[in-house]
Design an enzyme around this catalytic site. Structure first.
Site, PDB file in Angstrom:
ATOM      1  N   ASP A 212       0.862  -1.451   0.271  1.00 15.04           N
ATOM      2  CA  ASP A 212      -0.275  -0.161   0.033  1.00 15.04           C
ATOM      3  C   ASP A 212       1.222   1.066  -0.288  1.00 15.04           C
ATOM      4  O   ASP A 212       0.523   2.330  -0.263  1.00 15.04           O
ATOM      5  CB  ASP A 212      -0.742  -0.085   0.866  1.00 15.04           C
ATOM      6  CG  ASP A 212      -0.496  -0.544   2.458  1.00 15.04           C
ATOM      7  OD1 ASP A 212       0.326   0.015   2.462  1.00 15.04           O
ATOM      8  OD2 ASP A 212      -0.900  -0.100   3.629  1.00 15.04           O
TER       9      ASP A 212
ATOM     10  N   ASP B 166      -1.224  -5.906  -0.560  1.00 14.85           N
ATOM     11  CA  ASP B 166      -1.434  -6.026   1.410  1.00 14.85           C
ATOM     12  C   ASP B 166      -2.286  -5.280   1.614  1.00 14.85           C
ATOM     13  O   ASP B 166      -3.522  -4.534   0.386  1.00 14.85           O
ATOM     14  CB  ASP B 166      -0.566  -4.188   1.071  1.00 14.85           C
ATOM     15  CG  ASP B 166       0.668  -4.111   2.303  1.00 14.85           C
ATOM     16  OD1 ASP B 166       0.196  -4.610   2.944  1.00 14.85           O
ATOM     17  OD2 ASP B 166       1.548  -3.211   2.351  1.00 14.85           O
TER      18      ASP B 166
ATOM     19  N   LYS C 218      -1.383  -9.455   2.989  1.00 19.03           N
ATOM     20  CA  LYS C 218      -0.427  -8.812   4.303  1.00 19.03           C
ATOM     21  C   LYS C 218      -1.235  -8.092   4.651  1.00 19.03           C
ATOM     22  O   LYS C 218      -1.565  -7.185   4.551  1.00 19.03           O
ATOM     23  CB  LYS C 218       0.646  -8.507   3.754  1.00 19.03           C
ATOM     24  CG  LYS C 218       2.160  -7.717   4.765  1.00 19.03           C
ATOM     25  CD  LYS C 218       3.179  -7.078   4.297  1.00 19.03           C
ATOM     26  CE  LYS C 218       3.287  -5.819   3.730  1.00 19.03           C
ATOM     27  NZ  LYS C 218       2.548  -4.783   4.527  1.00 19.03           N
TER      28      LYS C 218
ATOM     29  N   GLU D 165       9.521  -4.636  10.333  1.00 16.92           N
ATOM     30  CA  GLU D 165      10.270  -2.794  10.004  1.00 16.92           C
ATOM     31  C   GLU D 165      10.305  -2.340  10.677  1.00 16.92           C
ATOM     32  O   GLU D 165       9.847  -2.003  11.940  1.00 16.92           O
ATOM     33  CB  GLU D 165       8.901  -2.610   8.829  1.00 16.92           C
ATOM     34  CG  GLU D 165       8.992  -1.047   8.721  1.00 16.92           C
ATOM     35  CD  GLU D 165       8.236  -0.526   7.475  1.00 16.92           C
ATOM     36  OE1 GLU D 165       7.867  -1.394   6.630  1.00 16.92           O
ATOM     37  OE2 GLU D 165       8.671   0.754   6.683  1.00 16.92           O
TER      38      GLU D 165
HETATM   39  O1  KIV Z   1       3.575  -1.001   1.487  1.00 17.08           O
HETATM   40  C1  KIV Z   1       4.776  -1.797   1.769  1.00 17.08           C
HETATM   41  O2  KIV Z   1       5.360  -1.274   0.710  1.00 17.08           O
HETATM   42  C2  KIV Z   1       4.901  -2.276   3.126  1.00 17.08           C
HETATM   43  C3  KIV Z   1       6.427  -2.734   2.559  1.00 17.08           C
HETATM   44  C4  KIV Z   1       7.400  -2.102   2.767  1.00 17.08           C
HETATM   45  C5  KIV Z   1       7.202  -4.073   3.246  1.00 17.08           C
HETATM   46  O3  KIV Z   1       4.443  -2.834   3.032  1.00 17.08           O
END
Ligand code: KIV
Length: 297
Positions: A57, A96, A126, A195
Site C-alpha cells: 500500500d 497488502d 499482508k 520493519e
Molecule cells: O507497503 C509496503 O510497501 C510495505 C513494505 C515496505 C513492507 O509494507
C-alpha cells in the site's frame, strides 16, 4: 517488446518458502522481495528473479501521491494487484490489505481478503499488527488465504505511533515485538515483515521463528529483504530513509529523456523522415489515401 521473457527458476510457492526456512537455507540464500505496482515493473522484477512481489500500500505514497498509506482503498489495491499479477510468472504475489479493510468486523475483513485473491489474483495478503491480529490471521488461513504478517514500524499506524519511528528500542518494546511476532506465527502466517527495528531484535526474532522473516530497516540477519521499488530506483520525491540503498537514478533518467523529447519537438527535429509514414505509391506515381495503411508499415 524489447525485453525477453526468460524462464526463471520456477514458481515460488508458500510451502517452498517454509521448507527453505526449515532447511535453514536462508543462511546462504536470502529471500529477495520488492514492491511492485504495475505490469511493466512486475514483469521486469519477475524476469530478474525477484522471488516475492509485494503490491504494497506504499503505492499510495510513491505512485498515487498521497501523504501516507492511510487513504489507499481496496479498489486501488485490486486495480494494481491485477496489473502486477498479469506481469508475473514465477514470483509469489502478495497484496497488502489497505487500512480500514481489516480493522472492523472479521467477516468483512475475510471477504475483503477473498476479493484480493479471487478478483485480483493475489496469492497471499499482508496485514499489519501482531497479537491483536491473531484471530483475523487464523480466520484468513482457515479460508485458505496465506498471510504475511508485518510488525515493528507499521505505516498504517502512523497516527498512533506519532510518526515513522524505529520501534522496539526499549527492553519492554522489544519484548512486546517478540510476543507479536510469535503470535503472528502461531496464528498461521507463512512469513512476517520486520520493519524499522534494531538489527539485534530482528536477528533474535529470526532465530526464534519457524516462518521466514523479511526485513526492511531491520538489518542483515533476517531471512529475506524487501525494499520499496521506487526507493531502490531513485524514483521518489522525498529523501530516502537510511536503510534504503539506491541502486539507480531513474527520476533523473526520466527527466533528462523527457527534456530531450520536448526540445526535439519544439525545434521540429522529432519526428524525423524515418519516423514518418508515407502514402503508398500508385502506378501513375500518384500518392492516394489508403485508410488500411498499417502502422507497422
Ligand atoms: O507497503 C509496503 O510497501 C510495505 C513494505 C515496505 C513492507 O509494507
Amino acid at each position: 517488446m524489447s525485453v525477453s521473457r526468460e524462464q526463471g527458476g520456477g514458481k515460488i510457492t508458500v510451502p517452498a518458502l517454509l521448507q527453505r526456512k526449515a532447511a535453514a537455507d536462508f543462511s546462504t540464500q536470502k529471500i529477495t522481495c520488492l514492491t511492485a505496482y504495475d505490469y511493466p515493473t512486475a514483469r521486469l522484477l519477475d524476469e530478474a528473479g525477484v522471488e516475492v512481489l509485494l503490491v504494497g500500500d506504499s503505492l499510495g505514497m510513491v505512485v498515487l501521491g498521497y501523504e501516507s498509506t492511510i487513504p489507499v482503498t481496496l479498489e486501488e489495491m485490486l486495480h494494481h494487484t491485477r496489473a502486477v499479477r498479469r506481469g508475473t510468472r514465477n514470483a509469489l504475489v502478495v497484496a497488502d490489505m489497505p487500512y480500514g479493510t481489516y480493522h472492523a468486523e472479521i467477516g468483512e475483513s475475510v471477504r475483503n481478503a477473498v476479493r484480493l485473491v479471487k478478483e485480483a489474483g493475489a496469492e497471499a495478503v499482508k496485514i499489519e499488527g501482531g497479537e491483536r491480529r491473531l484471530e483475523l490471521i487464523s480466520r484468513l488461513t482457515e479460508a485458505e488465504i496465506p498471510v504475511m504478517g508485518h510488525v515493528g514500524l507499521t505505516p498504517q499506524s502512523v497516527n498512533a505511533l506519532g510518526g515513522f519511528r524505529v520501534q522496539g528500542k526499549t527492553p519492554a518494546a522489544a519484548e512486546q515485538l517478540i510476543r507479536d511476532a510469535r503470535a503472528v506465527e502461531a496464528a498461521g502466517a507463512f512469513a512476517i515483515v520486520l520493519e524499522g527495528i534494531p538489527r539485534e531484535l530482528a536477528a533474535r526474532i529470526t532465530q526464534d521463528l519457524r516462518i521466514p522473516t523479511i526485513g526492511i530497516g531491520a538489518g542483515p540477519d533476517c531471512d529475506g529483504q524487501i525494499l520499496v521499488l521506487n526507493d531502490l530506483l531513485g524514483l521518489t520525491f522525498h529523501p530516502a530513509p537510511k536503510f534504503a540503498r539506491q541502486y539507480a537514478r531513474a527520476g533523473e533518467l526520466i527527466s533528462s529523456a523527457v527534456r530531450e523529447y520536448c526540445s526535439d519537438v519544439r525545434r521540429g527535429s522529432f519526428p524525423s523522415e524515418n519516423e514518418s509514414y508515407h502514402m503508398p505509391q500508385t502506378g501513375g506515381g500518384q500518392r492516394t489515401v489508403n485508410i488500411d495503411v498499417e502502422l507497422a508499415d
